[in-house]
Write a protein that holds these residues in place. Structure first.
Motif, short mmCIF file in Angstrom:
data_model
loop_
_atom_site.label_atom_id
_atom_site.label_comp_id
_atom_site.label_asym_id
_atom_site.label_seq_id
_atom_site.Cartn_x
_atom_site.Cartn_y
_atom_site.Cartn_z
N TYR A 159 0.82 -1.21 0.00
CA TYR A 159 0.00 0.00 0.00
C TYR A 159 0.86 1.26 0.00
O TYR A 159 0.52 2.26 -0.64
CB TYR A 159 -0.92 -0.03 1.22
CG TYR A 159 -1.77 1.19 1.40
CD1 TYR A 159 -2.92 1.38 0.63
CD2 TYR A 159 -1.44 2.16 2.34
CE1 TYR A 159 -3.71 2.51 0.80
CE2 TYR A 159 -2.22 3.28 2.52
CZ TYR A 159 -3.35 3.45 1.75
OH TYR A 159 -4.13 4.57 1.92
N LEU A 160 2.00 1.22 0.71
CA LEU A 160 2.84 2.41 0.82
C LEU A 160 3.86 2.53 -0.30
O LEU A 160 4.17 3.65 -0.74
CB LEU A 160 3.58 2.40 2.16
CG LEU A 160 2.74 2.72 3.41
CD1 LEU A 160 3.59 2.58 4.66
CD2 LEU A 160 2.17 4.13 3.33
N PHE A 161 4.38 1.40 -0.81
CA PHE A 161 5.57 1.48 -1.66
C PHE A 161 5.35 1.03 -3.10
O PHE A 161 6.15 1.37 -3.95
CB PHE A 161 6.71 0.66 -1.03
CG PHE A 161 7.11 1.16 0.32
CD1 PHE A 161 7.82 2.34 0.47
CD2 PHE A 161 6.76 0.46 1.47
CE1 PHE A 161 8.19 2.81 1.72
CE2 PHE A 161 7.13 0.91 2.71
CZ PHE A 161 7.83 2.09 2.85
N ARG A 162 4.30 0.23 -3.37
CA ARG A 162 4.11 -0.24 -4.74
C ARG A 162 3.47 0.82 -5.63
O ARG A 162 3.77 0.89 -6.83
CB ARG A 162 3.24 -1.50 -4.73
CG ARG A 162 3.91 -2.72 -4.13
CD ARG A 162 5.09 -3.15 -4.96
NE ARG A 162 5.67 -4.41 -4.47
CZ ARG A 162 6.73 -4.98 -4.98
NH1 ARG A 162 7.37 -4.41 -5.99
NH2 ARG A 162 7.20 -6.12 -4.49
N VAL A 163 2.59 1.61 -5.05
CA VAL A 163 1.87 2.63 -5.82
C VAL A 163 1.97 3.95 -5.08
O VAL A 163 1.79 4.00 -3.86
CB VAL A 163 0.38 2.22 -6.01
CG1 VAL A 163 -0.37 3.31 -6.76
CG2 VAL A 163 0.28 0.91 -6.76
N ARG A 164 2.26 5.00 -5.81
CA ARG A 164 2.32 6.33 -5.20
C ARG A 164 0.88 6.83 -4.97
O ARG A 164 0.07 6.83 -5.88
CB ARG A 164 3.08 7.30 -6.10
CG ARG A 164 3.14 8.73 -5.56
CD ARG A 164 3.94 9.62 -6.48
NE ARG A 164 5.33 9.17 -6.56
CZ ARG A 164 6.24 9.76 -7.34
NH1 ARG A 164 5.92 10.78 -8.12
NH2 ARG A 164 7.48 9.30 -7.36
N ASN A 165 0.60 7.24 -3.76
CA ASN A 165 -0.72 7.75 -3.38
C ASN A 165 -1.80 6.73 -3.74
O ASN A 165 -2.59 6.91 -4.67
CB ASN A 165 -1.01 9.09 -4.05
CG ASN A 165 -2.16 9.83 -3.37
OD1 ASN A 165 -2.90 9.25 -2.57
ND2 ASN A 165 -2.31 11.11 -3.70
#
Length: 325
Positions: free
Chosen positions: A132-138
């Protein structure tokens, strides 16, 4: 009388030492405050060390290194939602909604080139805080864009009548499946729980026309249902009566044929007996005929055609009693 003068001598070294202790104590409190982090029961704590993922901590009291580590609290056990076409302004037993300013989200084109105003809600959970934090920005903003794209795609494959009436549940299910596939493809750590169509309406300028069309369609369906009900009431009854008439006719025909065959067989049998013994057969037929006729005549008197007086010889009606003298 001379005035008393008091002199207070303050040691500058003592003041600096005292202030240093105070500042050191305050700094220690700040460090402790920054180092101690409380993670709620529905959350996970993701610790970032110098901009790089370090560890994930569970609910409870946790410690981080100030100025070196940063913690993000992710609500992994809470169901979250995103609203499209409206916003909840005052959640309560009777929630209040605001629709002004959100028409760009809900206005979309159907497959038959009609506009519809679709309002929906996406309910989801965060199942992997790292992704949730690192694979996709926002990830929240990305999920909103994905939801809007999925809804526009599914609605664009349907007619306006399907969107407004019978196809709403199918649309919601299709959007849910498509959105989950997109989340797995993007690896954003989100699981879609449900997609709910809150309200689907035609645009305000053409709403009266749509209502008139819907009323006409409903009236047509009512008339069709009434016609089918009348058909189901009359046609089976007529078919049953026709079947009954046919069966009666077949039974009557079978009865007549069987009786005719029986009479023919009886005649042939009598003829065969007559050929073998004509006189005996004639006498038997005569007696059988008299036996059938006499019970239907009533009072019967046998006389001698040569006699001059009527003389009853035999009482052939035993049911009538002779009157007593």
């Amino acid at each position: 009388m001379a005035d008393n003068q008091y002199e207070i001598n303050i040691n500058p070294d003592w003041i600096r030492k005292y202030l240093a202790k105070i500042l050191l104590g305050l700094f220690g409190l700040v460090i402790i405050f920054m180092a101690v982090k409380t993670v709620g029961p529905e959350e996970e704590g993701v610790v970032i060390q110098l901009g790089e993922y370090n560890r994930t901590v569970q609910p409870g009291l946790n410690f981080i290194v100030p100025f070196v580590e940063t913690m993000y609290k992710i609500p992994v056990q809470r169901q979250l939602k995103q609203e499209f076409g409206f916003r909840t302004s005052a959640p309560s037993q009777r929630s209040e909604y605001v629709k002004t300013g959100y028409s760009d989200e809900s206005m979309m084109l159907t497959g038959d080139l009609n506009l519809t105003d679709v309002e929906w809600v996406v309910q989801y959970r965060i199942v992997d805080s790292y992704k949730y934090l690192f694979r996709v920005r926002n990830a929240d903003k990305t999920l909103r864009d994905m939801s809007e794209a999925a809804m526009r795609k599914i609605v664009g494959d349907r007619t306006v009548n399907e969107v407004l009436t019978v196809g709403r549940q199918e649309i919601a299910t299709s959007v849910e499946i498509l959105l989950q596939e997109m989340c797995e493809e993007y690896e954003n750590g989100i699981r879609i729980d449900q997609v709910v169509l809150q309200d689907v309406n035609p645009p305000e300028p053409v709403k009266p026309s749509f209502n008139a069309v819907n009323e006409a369609q409903q009236e047509r369906e009512t008339l069709i249902n009434q016609a089918e009900a009348e058909y189901n009431r009359v046609i089976p009854r007529a078919r049953g009566e026709a079947r009954e008439t046919i069966q009666l006719a077949e039974a009557y025909a079978l009865n007549r044929v069987n009786r005719a065959r029986g009479e023919a067989d009886r005649f042939n049998s009598i003829f065969e007996a007559y050929v073998k013994a004509p006189e005996v057969t004639k006498q038997r037929l005569y007696l059988e005929t008299i036996e059938k006729i006499l019970p239907k005549i009533g009072n019967k008197v046998i006389t001698d055609e040569r006699g001059s007086n009527v003389l009853p010889l035999l009482n052939l009606n035993p049911q009538q009693k002779t009157p007593q003298q």
